[in-house]
Design a protein around this motif. Structure first.
Motif, PDB file in Angstrom:
ATOM      1  N   PRO A 182      -8.395  -6.146   6.259  1.00 52.40           N
ATOM      2  CA  PRO A 182      -7.543  -7.164   5.628  1.00 52.40           C
ATOM      3  C   PRO A 182      -8.263  -8.446   5.241  1.00 52.40           C
ATOM      4  O   PRO A 182      -7.661  -9.323   4.607  1.00 52.40           O
TER       5      PRO A 182
ATOM      6  N   GLU B 269      -7.688  -0.995  -8.445  1.00 52.39           N
ATOM      7  CA  GLU B 269      -7.719  -0.359  -7.127  1.00 52.39           C
ATOM      8  C   GLU B 269      -9.024   0.394  -6.890  1.00 52.39           C
ATOM      9  O   GLU B 269      -9.581   0.367  -5.784  1.00 52.39           O
TER      10      GLU B 269
ATOM     11  N   SER C  59       2.740  -8.934  -4.476  1.00 47.94           N
ATOM     12  CA  SER C  59       2.121  -8.660  -3.169  1.00 47.94           C
ATOM     13  C   SER C  59       0.606  -8.584  -3.271  1.00 47.94           C
ATOM     14  O   SER C  59       0.051  -8.304  -4.337  1.00 47.94           O
TER      15      SER C  59
ATOM     16  N   VAL D  56       0.232   1.848  -1.266  1.00 48.98           N
ATOM     17  CA  VAL D  56       0.007   1.886   0.172  1.00 48.98           C
ATOM     18  C   VAL D  56       0.561   3.179   0.768  1.00 48.98           C
ATOM     19  O   VAL D  56      -0.059   3.788   1.634  1.00 48.98           O
TER      20      VAL D  56
ATOM     21  N   TYR E 185      -2.761  -6.619  -1.475  1.00 50.70           N
ATOM     22  CA  TYR E 185      -3.133  -5.512  -0.609  1.00 50.70           C
ATOM     23  C   TYR E 185      -4.635  -5.305  -0.619  1.00 50.70           C
ATOM     24  O   TYR E 185      -5.328  -5.671  -1.569  1.00 50.70           O
ATOM     25  N   THR E 186      -5.106  -4.760   0.509  1.00 53.22           N
ATOM     26  CA  THR E 186      -6.539  -4.589   0.731  1.00 53.22           C
ATOM     27  C   THR E 186      -6.824  -3.134   1.104  1.00 53.22           C
ATOM     28  O   THR E 186      -5.909  -2.336   1.288  1.00 53.22           O
TER      29      THR E 186
ATOM     30  N   SER F 264      -3.880  -7.615  -6.310  1.00 58.17           N
ATOM     31  CA  SER F 264      -2.514  -8.129  -6.363  1.00 58.17           C
ATOM     32  C   SER F 264      -1.741  -7.360  -7.424  1.00 58.17           C
ATOM     33  O   SER F 264      -2.256  -7.078  -8.503  1.00 58.17           O
TER      34      SER F 264
ATOM     35  N   ALA G 143       2.514  -2.154  -5.300  1.00 62.34           N
ATOM     36  CA  ALA G 143       1.691  -2.255  -4.097  1.00 62.34           C
ATOM     37  C   ALA G 143       2.214  -1.326  -3.004  1.00 62.34           C
ATOM     38  O   ALA G 143       1.444  -0.612  -2.348  1.00 62.34           O
TER      39      ALA G 143
ATOM     40  N   PHE H 163      -4.895   1.980   1.578  1.00 61.08           N
ATOM     41  CA  PHE H 163      -4.579   0.561   1.416  1.00 61.08           C
ATOM     42  C   PHE H 163      -3.578   0.065   2.445  1.00 61.08           C
ATOM     43  O   PHE H 163      -2.856   0.848   3.064  1.00 61.08           O
ATOM     44  N   GLU H 164      -3.503  -1.260   2.586  1.00 58.91           N
ATOM     45  CA  GLU H 164      -2.464  -1.895   3.389  1.00 58.91           C
ATOM     46  C   GLU H 164      -2.043  -3.212   2.730  1.00 58.91           C
ATOM     47  O   GLU H 164      -2.863  -3.912   2.129  1.00 58.91           O
ATOM     48  N   ILE H 165      -0.743  -3.534   2.827  1.00 53.72           N
ATOM     49  CA  ILE H 165      -0.232  -4.801   2.306  1.00 53.72           C
ATOM     50  C   ILE H 165      -0.542  -5.904   3.298  1.00 53.72           C
ATOM     51  O   ILE H 165      -0.432  -5.720   4.515  1.00 53.72           O
TER      52      ILE H 165
END
Length: 322
Positions: free
Chosen positions: A175, A228, A167, A250, A169-170, A240, A246, A259-261
């Motif tokens: 995003p 991270e 996955s 989150v 994530y940001t 990633s 991930a 964070f968000e995926i």
């Protein structure tokens, strides 16, 4: 450690999955970790005595006599393996190992190491096995360096016990317009070194260049928490990792606010317990133990406890990765 692997890939296979409820306490530590290759975990997985274990006679005599299987693991990859608030090793892998230990009549003693030293630790007999969200791939089985295509070691055998995809994530609320891996061109990715995510990032960087798009910059780190931290400080746009990792970050980092995926999982592959090629008796005993806990329901309880039932398997294979 994402699905962790050094294999090269040519096409991603999308694998959709909802984020499971991760029944884990404590927040993910977002501090950089130093080299811990010689650190020994203070705790071991408790098991029943050898005499009460149905699969004890399958183990090599030397391990039966010691009553311990030494496990090399990068214990900074929640929820697969991490240190809990008391400093004990916790997570999916330790729980599965403990259940296997009941079948085999031994303790699984986790020893902390950086991920990229685990295969070497097997070769030098520092560990009996490596269990660390490591993806079972042909390159690892054959001892092939994924970047050069050259043989660099004897390879290892794998006992497969789980399946996970990768996955992106940001930072939450940022995003960066990322929905697929093709959206990474012109971005900066932070990633754990020598993982499958690192490999996929290299593939995507090459694709960006081939397509004449802006470059994907890759920054690699010894641990995922370091990657991270880099993103949290705005030094990178995206991280990633394997989907369970991930999803855990989150849900837990910053109380679920960090964070968000983005996008869907890709490249589902099996996690495997790595064993030296010449240790077939131990390999076969481990496979029998994994299958036993699948059959008796202990495995199901563990994956449901950690909210990762989507990655459960029904049959443990040897070298089932491709």
């Amino acid at each position: 450690m994402t699905a962790r692997s050094i294999r090269r890939t040519t096409a991603a296979r999308t694998r959709l999955a909802a984020v499971g409820t991760l029944a884990v306490t404590g927040a993910l530590l977002l501090t950089a970790c130093g080299d811990q290759t010689k650190e020994k975990d203070s705790g071991s997985t408790d098991t029943a005595s050898t005499s009460a274990a149905p699969l004890a006679d399958k183990l090599p005599k030397a391990i039966r006599d010691k009553g311990v299987i030494k496990v090399g693991s990068d214990i900074a990859y929640a929820p697969v393996e991490f240190k809990d608030s008391s400093g004990n090793t916790a997570g999916i892998d330790p729980d599965i190992a403990a259940a296997m230990g009941k079948q085999l009549g031994v303790k699984f003693e986790f020893q902390n190491a950086t991920f990229d030293t685990l295969i070497g630790g097997l070769a030098s007999k520092r560990y009996d096995i490596a269990m660390s969200a490591m993806t079972d791939t042909k390159d690892r089985q054959e001892g092939i360096d994924g970047d050069t295509g050259k043989k660099v070691g004897a390879g290892v055998d794998f006992v497969d016990y789980f399946t996970a995809g990768v996955s992106l994530y940001t930072n939450a609320g940022d995003p960066q317009g990322i929905k697929t891996w093709d959206d990474l061109c012109g971005k900066t990715m932070a990633v754990q070194r020598n993982t499958f995510s690192h490999d996929l990032a290299k593939d995507q960087a090459a694709k960006c260049k081939k397509d004449g798009k802006a470059a994907l910059k890759i920054e690699d780190f010894a641990t995922n928490p370091e990657a991270e931290t880099r993103m949290r400080s705005k030094g990178a746009d995206v991280v990633s990792a394997d989907f369970p990792i991930a999803a855990y970050s989150v849900k837990n980092a910053g109380g679920g606010k960090y964070f968000e995926i983005v996008g869907d999982q890709v490249e589902a592959g099996p996690y495997g317990i790595a064993v030296a090629k010449d240790n077939t008796e131990l390999r076969d005993a481990l496979q029998a133990a994994v299958q036993a806990i699948i059959d008796n329901g202990e495995y199901k309880k563990i994956v449901e406890k950690w909210g990762v039932a989507d990655g459960a398997i029904t049959e443990s294979k040897i070298n089932g990765g491709s």
